[in-house]
Write an enzyme that holds these catalytic residues in place. Sequence first.
Site, PDB file in Angstrom:
ATOM      1  CE  LYS A  90      -4.138  -1.750   0.458  1.00 18.57           C
ATOM      2  NZ  LYS A  90      -4.118  -3.057   1.053  1.00 18.57           N
ATOM      3  N   GLY A 130       4.325  -8.389 -10.096  1.00 19.75           N
ATOM      4  CA  GLY A 130       3.320  -9.338 -10.577  1.00 19.75           C
ATOM      5  C   GLY A 130       2.355  -8.582 -11.471  1.00 19.75           C
ATOM      6  CG  ASP A 131      -1.500 -10.181 -12.193  1.00 16.25           C
ATOM      7  OD1 ASP A 131      -1.073 -10.069 -11.026  1.00 16.25           O
ATOM      8  OD2 ASP A 131      -2.484 -10.874 -12.494  1.00 16.25           O
ATOM      9  CG  ASP A 156       0.773 -16.220  -5.918  1.00 18.62           C
ATOM     10  OD1 ASP A 156       1.144 -16.897  -4.951  1.00 18.62           O
ATOM     11  OD2 ASP A 156       0.258 -15.090  -5.807  1.00 18.62           O
ATOM     12  NE  ARG A 200      -2.427 -12.523  -5.315  1.00 17.96           N
ATOM     13  CZ  ARG A 200      -2.371 -11.516  -4.452  1.00 17.96           C
ATOM     14  NH1 ARG A 200      -3.463 -10.957  -4.026  1.00 17.96           N
ATOM     15  NH2 ARG A 200      -1.234 -11.051  -4.020  1.00 17.96           N
TER      16      ARG A 200
HETATM   17  O1  F6P Z   1       1.062 -13.038  -4.387  1.00 16.00           O
HETATM   18  C1  F6P Z   1       1.903 -13.618  -3.484  1.00 16.00           C
HETATM   19  C2  F6P Z   1       1.173 -13.962  -2.213  1.00 16.00           C
HETATM   20  O2  F6P Z   1       2.128 -14.511  -1.357  1.00 16.00           O
HETATM   21  C3  F6P Z   1      -0.042 -14.861  -2.360  1.00 16.00           C
HETATM   22  O3  F6P Z   1       0.306 -16.177  -2.550  1.00 16.00           O
HETATM   23  C4  F6P Z   1      -0.780 -14.573  -1.092  1.00 16.00           C
HETATM   24  O4  F6P Z   1      -2.154 -14.801  -1.219  1.00 16.00           O
HETATM   25  C5  F6P Z   1      -0.515 -13.122  -0.898  1.00 16.00           C
HETATM   26  O5  F6P Z   1       0.673 -12.814  -1.597  1.00 16.00           O
HETATM   27  C6  F6P Z   1      -0.364 -12.688   0.535  1.00 16.00           C
HETATM   28  O6  F6P Z   1      -0.028 -11.342   0.523  1.00 16.00           O
HETATM   29  P1  F6P Z   1       0.237 -10.400   1.746  1.00 16.00           P
HETATM   30  O7  F6P Z   1       1.633  -9.929   1.633  1.00 16.00           O
HETATM   31  O8  F6P Z   1      -0.721  -9.286   1.553  1.00 16.00           O
HETATM   32  O9  F6P Z   1      -0.024 -11.190   2.985  1.00 16.00           O
END
Ligand code: F6P
Length: 372
Positions: A90, A130-131, A156, A200
Site C-alpha cells: 500500500k 506481478g500482474d 504464485d 492466491r
Molecule cells: O502473491 C503472493 C502472495 O504470497 C499470495 O500467494 C498470497 O495470497 C498473498 O501474496 C499474501 O499477501 P500479503 O503480503 O498481503 O499477505
Amino acid sequence: MRKKQEKKRIAMLTGGGDCPGLNMAIKAVSEYAIKHYGWEVIGVKNGLNGIVGDNTIINFNDSELIQMDIDFPFDTLVRQGGTFLGAYRKIRRKSYSKVKNDEDLASVMLPAFKRNIKDLNIDGIISTGGDGSMFLMNFLCEKAKIPFIGIPKTIDNDTPATEISIGFSSAVDACVHAMDSIFWTAKSHHRAICVEVMGRDTGHLAMHSGVASCADVILTPEIPYTISNIVKKLRDIMKTEQRDYFVIVIAEGAGAEKGKKLPKNYDSVAKYVSDKLSEAGIESRSDVLGYLQRGGLPNGYDRMLAAELGVMAVDLMADGYTAYITGMKDGKPTKIPLKSVCKKETRTLDINSPIVKTAIKLGTYIGEVKKK
Ligand code: F6P
C-alpha cells in the site's frame, strides 16, 4: 554484446510483494547498466511507495532512494531472501487511503509520480512485479511518457504471458522441504495432514509442490473436488498399500467442495478439509505454511532466471523499448508486450499441462477432472 549508448539515469524498484530472487534481479540490472552502459542507477526503496509516497525526498539524505554503485555488497545480498530495496503493498500517503481500485489509485498518484520522475531526472524505470504492480507501472509510465520494462516475479506463478516468474521455483522448494518434515509426523501418528500453500487464485504452487512431495491428494482452485472422493482415495490407499498416513496439499484458493465458497467460520481451506476428513472418521490435522514459502532463500534456478531477465531488461531499455516485460517462452528469455500481462486475466493452472497429467497418471486425487 550490444553497443553502449547515450548515458541514461534509470530507476530500479521491486514492486508488489517480496519473493526469493529479487536481490539478484536488482544486482543484474544495476551492475550491467553501470558497467556495460555507463548509466546511473537509482534504487527506489519500498516499491512504488518510494517514488510517490510521503517519504520520497529527492536529496538522498534519509530518503527512499539509493544511488547504486559497483561497490555495493551485492555478493552477500544475492544470497539473501526478500528484497533489500524493500516492498510495500500500500502507498503511505493519506490521500491514497480511500481509493477503491487499481485504476483510481493510478490516477490519484499520477501527479506525484510525474513530478518526482522529472525532479529526479529519470530516463526510464525497470521494476520487478506481478500482474497488479505491472498494471500500475504501465499506466503511470505511459501517462508520464517514461520508458518502462518489467521483470515478472511471484511465488504464485500467475503472471500472464510468461511461463515462469522469479520466486516460484524457490517457493516450490520451500513447500517440498516443509512437506518432507510434515510427512514424518503424519507417518508417526498415522494421520492425514492437510497442508495449505499459497497461490492466491491459482494452483501452480500446490500442483508442482504436491507432485514433488508425492502428496496423495492435491486440491487447486481450478479443479472442483468432493470430500467423499478424497475419503474414497484415502480408504483405497489404506486397503491396497496398508498405509494409514497421508499428505494432502491444498492451494489457499481451492475453496470448499464442489467449487463452493469456504463457509464463513473457516479462514483456512486446509482446516475445512481436515475437519471434514475427521468427520468421516479419518484422523486429520491441518497446517498453513504461510510466509516461509515467500521469504526463503533464492535457489539456483531463481538466481539464474533473475540474472537473465534483469540483463535482458537493461538491453531492452538500451534498445529503446518501453512497455515490455522480460518473460520466459519455450524456456528462453523473451520480450513480451506489457499489454498481454495487463489483460486482467489471471494465468491459471492449465488442466492439460504436463504437471497435471503427471499427477493424474501417478494416481493422485486432484479433484473431479472431466474426462475427454
Ligand atoms: O502473491 C503472493 C502472495 O504470497 C499470495 O500467494 C498470497 O495470497 C498473498 O501474496 C499474501 O499477501 P500479503 O503480503 O498481503 O499477505
